[in-house]
Motif scaffolding. Sequence first.
Motif, PDB file in Angstrom:
ATOM      1  N   GLN A 137      56.802  10.326  69.156  1.00  0.00           N
ATOM      2  CA  GLN A 137      57.158   9.913  70.511  1.00  0.00           C
ATOM      3  C   GLN A 137      55.900   9.555  71.291  1.00  0.00           C
ATOM      4  N   ALA A 138      56.096   8.733  72.295  1.00  0.00           N
ATOM      5  CA  ALA A 138      54.973   8.397  73.169  1.00  0.00           C
ATOM      6  C   ALA A 138      54.416   9.681  73.786  1.00  0.00           C
ATOM      7  N   ARG A 192      72.670  19.204  77.054  1.00  0.00           N
ATOM      8  CA  ARG A 192      71.797  19.310  75.878  1.00  0.00           C
ATOM      9  C   ARG A 192      70.404  18.903  76.324  1.00  0.00           C
ATOM     10  N   VAL A 214      64.217  16.767  78.093  1.00  0.00           N
ATOM     11  CA  VAL A 214      65.055  15.602  78.402  1.00  0.00           C
ATOM     12  C   VAL A 214      66.514  16.070  78.382  1.00  0.00           C
ATOM     13  N   VAL A 215      67.170  15.903  79.511  1.00  0.00           N
ATOM     14  CA  VAL A 215      68.509  16.458  79.676  1.00  0.00           C
ATOM     15  C   VAL A 215      69.558  15.377  79.420  1.00  0.00           C
ATOM     16  N   THR A 216      70.540  15.729  78.653  1.00  0.00           N
ATOM     17  CA  THR A 216      71.679  14.850  78.424  1.00  0.00           C
ATOM     18  C   THR A 216      72.958  15.644  78.657  1.00  0.00           C
ATOM     19  N   MET A 217      73.842  15.081  79.472  1.00  0.00           N
ATOM     20  CA  MET A 217      75.153  15.709  79.627  1.00  0.00           C
ATOM     21  C   MET A 217      76.038  15.203  78.503  1.00  0.00           C
ATOM     22  N   ILE A 266      60.443  12.227  64.695  1.00  0.00           N
ATOM     23  CA  ILE A 266      60.076  10.914  65.209  1.00  0.00           C
ATOM     24  C   ILE A 266      58.855  11.027  66.117  1.00  0.00           C
ATOM     25  N   GLU A 277      66.609  18.394  75.174  1.00  0.00           N
ATOM     26  CA  GLU A 277      65.677  18.290  74.048  1.00  0.00           C
ATOM     27  C   GLU A 277      64.301  17.985  74.602  1.00  0.00           C
TER      28      GLU A 277
END
Lengths: 544, 215
Positions: B91-92, B143, B148-151, B89, B145
């Motif tokens: 992305q900006a 996680r 960019v952190v995601t719990m 994708i 990516e």
Amino acid sequence: MQTRKTSQESGNVLICALIAILIVSLIGANVLSNSTTRLNVSSNHVRAWKEALEAAEGGGEMAFAELRKQTSTDAAVRASQWSGWTTSGTTHTSPQTTFGASNLIAQTAVETLYFDASGVFHAGANPDPAQNNWYRLRSKGTAPLPNLKRTGMDDALVQDGQTHFAAFGSTQMKDIVARSKGDSLLRKIDFQYDHFVSTYGPNGDGVNKTLVAPVAAPSISRRIEQIVTPVTPFFDAAIKANGIFYGLGSAAYIDSYDSRNGPYDPTVKTNPSSPYYKDSRHGSVEINSGTATIKGTIYGDVATNGGTVINSQYVTGTVDNNVPFTLEDYHMPDTSGWSYQAPGSGAGKLPSSVTSSSQTLTPPAAGTSAAPNYYVISTLSGKLTVNQVAGEETYVAIRVNSSNVNGDGIIGGITVNPGVHLRIYFDYNISTKNSDLANNNPTSTNPLASNLQFYGISPPRDANGNPVRTQTINLNSGNPGTLAATFYAPSAAVNENGNPDFIGTVVCKTFYANGNIAWHYDRALNSKGELLDFRIASYVEDTR
Amino acid sequence: MRLGSSLAARAFTLVEMLIAMAIGVAIIAATLTTSVALQKSFYSVDNYFGTHIQQIRIVDYLARDVRRGLSVVSSADKHTVTVNLPRYIIQAGDADATGSNIGTPRAPSLAVVNRDYNINYLPTSASSSSVVVYSISGSSILRTEDNVVTMIASSTDSLLPETVDVELANTEYTTTAITFQPLSVADRNGTVVYSTAYLRNRRRAIPTPSPSATP
């Protein structure tokens, strides 16, 4: 004994009972709510999410099977390709297919594409008919969910006060945290609307965004994209041999170029500043588990499947002895769609055996790459010249299906004039001089190997699986010149006894050469030649 | 016989009161104890299944990324997994982002590397693929990516991924085992969830330098 009742005592029991029932009901409702959520997640969402991918991949498999009909030897199978599909230009769209106990739904779009010499993507069919097309499969799989549209998700981490489902194209969109957490970030359920179409459009490109109901509600859909490459005989190797490789001469070399970028330039391979330098380092050799004895310089790699490389110091690239290698027998393709020309004399005809030293052929029509003019002769011992039809690109296929007493089918010469694309299919041996194979298309000084292609039909096998005869290709010395051709003969032993400038590639059983040959592999051959099969080269899931 | 009522006869005796209070306390105590026990039991079961669902979420995340990945590698302690993904994708901020194409799929490009076709989804030919890192932070699984952190889970206190490199088939797969320690139970045996996911793409060389394990 009788006690007197008072009206003040009569309501307490009822109130207490109601309160108790309320408390028990709240506890029960809470338990039921949690249980339902957990049950939905564990037994429905997870299953549906996985099955949606299976449906998408199943749709991709159906599309792949449809593509492979092109390579079938059964004309009826080829004719049934895309039957029931919707075709628009070079894009084919399958009907929605429902299958499995869970009523999974799959739909796939197959788009034709090609890559140019720089590797840049282009939609549509390749303008060069000699090049095979690539395909992009975009498949959507949907798994319906049981229960009502309000079936819950486990968003235990969702209490973060952040905006869910960020606006299309917004900066927040990059931050996937903004699109919720927990299970709804991973497993996106479509309730009232198809979230993908409404947010990204049906093709995911932001075009035609609209509110549409999902194909089943509630449901989970997943989308994958696969790039399919044609499997072609001459891919990225100057020489492939199932057995041993020996050669070339001590002063010889193998390099490469890309004819789509212009004529061959001998200085590029030693000029790193050239924009085409990387194209010069694909003069690679691949063998199976035998021994490769390197003579001369290889401007490329050597790959074996557990084989042995002698004189690896002459290899400018890498030597990898752990590369799988498969070379199947080659069989005559189905010719029912070709324009067969019966033996005869006169214009547009060939005799049943070409013996004349000045046999010329100008086909009755130009034909196409998929439907060439097709001739069958027994032997070719004379000199055959093929001319184009009235300035048109002309496609000719000739099968030589017999031999002389020595087992040779082709001992004569062949000249391909400008505008002619000739494919020779031979069942027996070739024994001729390098200089007797002249490729003048487009010019005699800058010929393209793909315009003269030889295909060696593998001899039948006996009950024990052994070939009933050997097959050889002997290219003997003659006046040194340029030989531009391709040879795909997986059952043939190839002996190159001369020292020509060779443009093209050889795929064979064994290879031997001892001349100081300047061998140039043309990278434009990557997608050219007989379509053998298809292969999936890329897989990506659109996780939005 | 009829009993007359008098104000003096309406009250309980002390003994009656004590007995009644004792019985009442016993009933209340039993009710409270039962309620607490039920609450604990419900909480434990809820926690167990809640954590179990997070286990499944972790392996599903990993499996999804491994399937579409180009390469995958785990750290020596097996607590960090790094997956390289196509930049599918736009992305900006990407080199090929034009404003109108942000958030749309990127067209693939073709390169021939090591006698194989490489289909790339990259902003430029010199760009690198996306990097996803799974790591443990306290009792949470993160996680990351492209920074960019995601719990993706919490309360799952042991992520044990294992990556096996299989050259023979030119593929790669991950076997992941995740366990947790249930409330009131000292032993974590019996809570393990296994998952094996194969790369759908032909494995590519691991890019160097490797991204940091933790964000």
